[in-house]
Design an enzyme around this catalytic site. Structure first.
Site, PDB file in Angstrom:
ATOM      1  N   ASP A  18       0.855  -1.184   0.000  1.00  0.00           N
ATOM      2  CA  ASP A  18       0.000   0.000   0.000  1.00  0.00           C
ATOM      3  C   ASP A  18       0.892   1.234   0.000  1.00  0.00           C
ATOM      4  O   ASP A  18       1.677   1.449   0.926  1.00  0.00           O
ATOM      5  CB  ASP A  18      -0.891  -0.038   1.265  1.00  0.00           C
ATOM      6  N   ASP A 116      -3.137   2.405  -5.937  1.00  0.00           N
ATOM      7  CA  ASP A 116      -1.958   2.440  -5.062  1.00  0.00           C
ATOM      8  C   ASP A 116      -1.880   1.254  -4.101  1.00  0.00           C
ATOM      9  O   ASP A 116      -1.177   1.310  -3.101  1.00  0.00           O
ATOM     10  CB  ASP A 116      -1.923   3.763  -4.278  1.00  0.00           C
ATOM     11  N   GLU A 117      -2.573   0.192  -4.443  1.00  0.00           N
ATOM     12  CA  GLU A 117      -2.679  -0.925  -3.493  1.00  0.00           C
ATOM     13  C   GLU A 117      -2.808  -2.251  -4.256  1.00  0.00           C
ATOM     14  O   GLU A 117      -3.580  -2.318  -5.208  1.00  0.00           O
ATOM     15  CB  GLU A 117      -3.991  -0.726  -2.734  1.00  0.00           C
TER      16      GLU A 117
HETATM   17 MG   LIG Z   1      -2.337   3.996   0.114  1.00  0.00          MG
END
Ligand SMILES: [Mg+2]
Length: 353
Positions: A18, A116-117
């Protein structure tokens, strides 16, 4: 008493990565003057007449209690000196692709959850490295050396625990949950932090005097299933660190939608509009969860005779807002010629991200 057997697959090695304050971190990287300042990615409420939401913000802004999905107006009230930057999503997508290329050095089993993960299954990996912790560290290092960004990582034997682990320590954290420690790790955890447990479920759990993982572990499976259905089944297992869902590669979403089949056919305009609003609300929440916005709204209708139509409308700007989606879906419905036919299924989808 246990109704269903507890199967716990502890043989896999799963990493959840993350990125830390991703959009804000990219902007700060590309403009060092922003370093150390409260930076908010979102439209400036002074320029939009108070509209807009926070997409993400730097840790300096978080210190003022600002978080993503908060209205820009509230963020401004909390921190008037904050620097608002409109998001440059094309740039973030490009960086997201560079991060993905780093993941691909280690495994093809990548399940992106948002820009983003991602979950990575590294049980069998391209470099033959046995330690998933080592791979997580290498990935964090690659991201830092090559992209000058930081990521937090969680390592465990399933997706649920890997996600809980990456959330545990941020930014730049690396948390490992081994099979023997999963139950203890979860015991001290606030149930509101259990991944996949929404606000309403948390409220209901609180009303049952369940506040921590330890409280949750004490509730019988039958009780949880009675209260929460399928979610209760999952909760009983998650409280014990059991979650066998596979890492599903390449699930980059191109649309987010929700449809519902009605056992009792819908006939009244009023009911139909109400259902469209409910569906739109679910779609909006899902868009927000996946940090997506789209400008094309699609209405799908299946009539009692199983004939099916779809209608679409393109908005001027992307949205993830319930009202925008519901209004458009209702307008599409109102534009239909045959409004007196009974309806079996309604669907609302947002695409054009
Ligand atoms: Mg994040």
């Amino acid at each position: 008493m246990l109704i269903f057997p507890l199967l716990n697959d502890t043989s896999r090695k799963i990493i959840h990565i993350d990125m830390d304050a991703f959009f804000a971190a990219v902007e700060i990287r590309d403009n060092p003057r922003l370093k150390g300042k409260p930076v908010i990615i979102g439209s400036d409420p002074r320029k939009t007449g108070g509209r807009g939401v926070v997409a993400t913000c730097s840790y300096e802004a978080r210190a003022f209690g600002i978080h993503s999905a908060m209205s820009s107006k509230e963020a401004y009230q909390r921190c008037p000196q904050a620097i608002f930057i409109p998001g440059n999503y094309e740039k973030y997508l490009k960086v997201g692709q560079q991060i993905r290329e780093i993941f691909l050095r280690y495994t093809d089993l990548i399940e992106p959850m948002s820009i983003d993960e991602a979950y990575l299954d590294v049980t069998e990996n391209k470099l033959g490295i046995r330690s998933a912790v080592k791979i997580a560290r290498l990935i964090q290092n690659d991201i830092w050396q090559e992209l000058h960004l930081t990521a937090s990582a969680g390592v465990s034997y399933n997706k649920f625990l890997a996600k809980m682990a990456s959330d545990f320590q941020k930014p730049q954290g690396l948390t490992v949950i081994l099979p023997d420690h999963a139950e203890d790790f979860l015991k001290q955890m606030d149930v509101a932090k259990f991944h996949g447990v929404g606000r309403k479920t948390v409220e209901k759990l609180h009303s049952m005097n369940v506040f921590t993982g330890a409280d949750l572990q004490k509730i019988p499976e039958t009780t949880l299933i009675d209260h929460f259905g399928r979610l209760g089944f999952d909760l009983y297992r998650k409280a014990r660190g059991i979650h066998n869902s596979a890492v599903k590669p390449n699930r980059i979403r191109k649309s987010i939608g929700k449809e519902k089949t009605y056992g009792k056919l819908l006939r009244l305009e009023e009911d139909i509009k109400k259902e469209l609003t409910l569906l739109s609300n679910k779609v909006a929440l899902n868009l927000q969860k996946h940090k997506k916005s789209g400008k094309i709204i699609i209405l799908k209708i299946r009539y009692a005779d199983f004939s099916t139509i779809t209608k679409r409308r393109t908005l001027k700007e992307v949205t993830q807002n319930t009202d925008d989606i519901a209004q458009t879906a209702i307008q599409l419905y109102e534009s239909l010629v045959e409004k007196d036919k009974a309806i079996r299924l309604l669907g609302v989808t947002v695409t054009g991200f």
